[in-house]
Scaffold this motif. Structure first.
Motif, PDB file in Angstrom:
ATOM      1  N   LEU A 117     -68.276 -13.381 -48.234  1.00 53.05           N
ATOM      2  CA  LEU A 117     -68.944 -13.828 -47.006  1.00 53.05           C
ATOM      3  C   LEU A 117     -68.019 -14.646 -46.105  1.00 53.05           C
ATOM      4  O   LEU A 117     -68.445 -15.135 -45.058  1.00 53.05           O
ATOM      5  CB  LEU A 117     -70.212 -14.618 -47.360  1.00 53.05           C
ATOM      6  N   GLY A 118     -66.782 -14.835 -46.513  1.00 50.98           N
ATOM      7  CA  GLY A 118     -65.801 -15.446 -45.627  1.00 50.98           C
ATOM      8  C   GLY A 118     -65.784 -16.963 -45.633  1.00 50.98           C
ATOM      9  O   GLY A 118     -65.242 -17.582 -44.712  1.00 50.98           O
ATOM     10  N   TYR A 119     -66.376 -17.582 -46.658  1.00 46.82           N
ATOM     11  CA  TYR A 119     -66.281 -19.045 -46.763  1.00 46.82           C
ATOM     12  C   TYR A 119     -64.817 -19.424 -46.992  1.00 46.82           C
ATOM     13  O   TYR A 119     -64.033 -18.641 -47.536  1.00 46.82           O
ATOM     14  CB  TYR A 119     -67.155 -19.557 -47.919  1.00 46.82           C
ATOM     15  N   ARG A 120     -64.444 -20.634 -46.605  1.00 52.83           N
ATOM     16  CA  ARG A 120     -63.038 -21.050 -46.722  1.00 52.83           C
ATOM     17  C   ARG A 120     -62.794 -22.024 -47.878  1.00 52.83           C
ATOM     18  O   ARG A 120     -61.679 -22.182 -48.334  1.00 52.83           O
ATOM     19  CB  ARG A 120     -62.564 -21.667 -45.406  1.00 52.83           C
ATOM     20  N   TYR A 121     -63.829 -22.729 -48.313  1.00 57.88           N
ATOM     21  CA  TYR A 121     -63.690 -23.593 -49.485  1.00 57.88           C
ATOM     22  C   TYR A 121     -65.054 -23.731 -50.143  1.00 57.88           C
ATOM     23  O   TYR A 121     -66.086 -23.435 -49.543  1.00 57.88           O
ATOM     24  CB  TYR A 121     -63.129 -24.979 -49.122  1.00 57.88           C
ATOM     25  N   ARG A 122     -65.033 -24.178 -51.406  1.00 61.83           N
ATOM     26  CA  ARG A 122     -66.277 -24.306 -52.154  1.00 61.83           C
ATOM     27  C   ARG A 122     -66.242 -25.571 -52.988  1.00 61.83           C
ATOM     28  O   ARG A 122     -65.162 -26.111 -53.284  1.00 61.83           O
ATOM     29  CB  ARG A 122     -66.461 -23.085 -53.052  1.00 61.83           C
TER      30      ARG A 122
ATOM     31  N   PRO B 222     -60.223 -22.081 -52.407  1.00 59.91           N
ATOM     32  CA  PRO B 222     -60.129 -23.245 -53.299  1.00 59.91           C
ATOM     33  C   PRO B 222     -61.485 -23.827 -53.668  1.00 59.91           C
ATOM     34  O   PRO B 222     -62.425 -23.796 -52.868  1.00 59.91           O
ATOM     35  CB  PRO B 222     -59.322 -24.258 -52.468  1.00 59.91           C
ATOM     36  N   GLU B 223     -61.552 -24.346 -54.884  1.00 63.86           N
ATOM     37  CA  GLU B 223     -62.715 -25.098 -55.376  1.00 63.86           C
ATOM     38  C   GLU B 223     -62.329 -26.573 -55.404  1.00 63.86           C
ATOM     39  O   GLU B 223     -61.293 -26.949 -55.969  1.00 63.86           O
ATOM     40  CB  GLU B 223     -63.080 -24.604 -56.777  1.00 63.86           C
TER      41      GLU B 223
END
Ligand SMILES: [Zn+2]
Length: 300
Positions: A168-173, A194-195
């Motif tokens: 879904l194109g998230y950049r960080y979590r 990255p987490e």
């Protein structure tokens, strides 16, 4: 990795977004700090979680120890059981925009928090997509841009959830409990983003064991914060934005003298390319003061 203190704010319920979020916005403005907020975008069915908690071994003992019959108001305890579930964001989209407009980071905390928390381990790839696609679309239509950050409800994380958040194109979590930023891998899938894990215990895990008054609890957190490291603290609009506001107020007063308050987005922007981050396995583990298991960073 530059040191810092991150406030990760989880919004799990309708009441949390309606009543707790404005209180926290006021507190953060007074302290001049920015936080990283994550909002559950779908229905509030907390009553299901409460019913589940009562069936869990050790729940009653924890309640008695903390002398907190509930951190949540009764109406929240019954959502999705005796009371109908209610849409957390769709019923009050302006509250989400208020957080964004106040200059904070806002991201997605899943769709149906209770379903994710209880069933993620059993959900197929398409079922995870059916949770996160609508959550991401609703966020985009309400805020006017796609979300950059994702935080897993209840720190539940699988290979399927790693993959769908990437798609879904998230950049960080921020899905897990751990020590420092890494590239997470689970069930044979390694994430491409990255987490940044939660490093400190949450208030509901330590109430009773680490003290009871706001001053005792704030002092306990002060001893757990490592000024030379990145410290990520998850708080809840229903808890620190409710009966434990004074505790957070005290803690923030002290933290600002110890180290800078930063956001997950700022940390993510500073990290090396994902390929250069250490890979670590994500595995369910238990934590003191918390029932069930949560996704933990396993030392690599
Ligand atoms: Zn949550």
């Amino acid at each position: 990795m530059s040191p810092g203190f991150v406030l990760k704010v989880d919004v799990d319920t309708h009441v949390g977004l309606r009543d707790g979020a404005p209180r926290l916005l006021e507190l953060f403005a007074r302290h001049g700090v920015r936080a990283s907020w994550f909002v559950a975008m779908g229905p509030d069915r907390t009553g299901r979680a409460v019913a589940r908690a009562f069936r869990q071994p050790g729940f009653l003992a924890k309640m008695l120890r903390s002398r907190a019959p509930s951190l949540y108001p009764l109406s929240t305890m019954l959502r999705g059981t005796l009371l109908p579930s209610v849409a957390i964001v769709a019923s009050q989209p302006e509250r989400l925009r208020d957080i964004d407009a106040a200059g904070h980071e806002v991201g997605v905390h899943g769709f149906d928090h209770v379903r994710w928390h209880d069933a993620l381990a059993r959900l197929t790839l398409d079922e995870v997509r059916a949770q996160l696609g609508p959550a991401t679309d609703l966020f985009t239509s309400v805020v006017g841009r796609r979300p950059a950050g994702f935080a897993a409800p209840g720190w539940q994380c699988t290979g399927n959830s790693l993959r769908v958040v990437d798609e879904l194109g998230y950049r960080y979590r921020s899905d897990t409990r751990g020590t420092r930023p890494y590239r997470p891998t689970a069930d044979g899938y390694t994430s491409s983003i990255p987490e940044i894990p939660t490093t400190l215990p949450t208030l509901d895990e330590v109430i009773g064991a680490a003290g009871r008054t706001p001053a005792e609890l704030a002092r306990a957190y002060q001893t757990w914060i490592v000024p030379e490291e990145l410290n990520v603290h998850t708080i809840h609009t229903e808890v620190e934005g409710g009966p434990y506001l004074e505790q957070l107020d005290l803690l923030l007063s002290r933290v600002k003298d110890l180290l800078p308050v930063r956001t997950l987005g700022e940390i993510a922007a500073e990290l090396p390319d994902t390929d250069d981050l250490p890979v670590a396995t994500v595995r369910p583990g238990t934590l003191p003061g918390r029932g069930g298991t949560v996704a933990c960073q396993v030392a690599s």
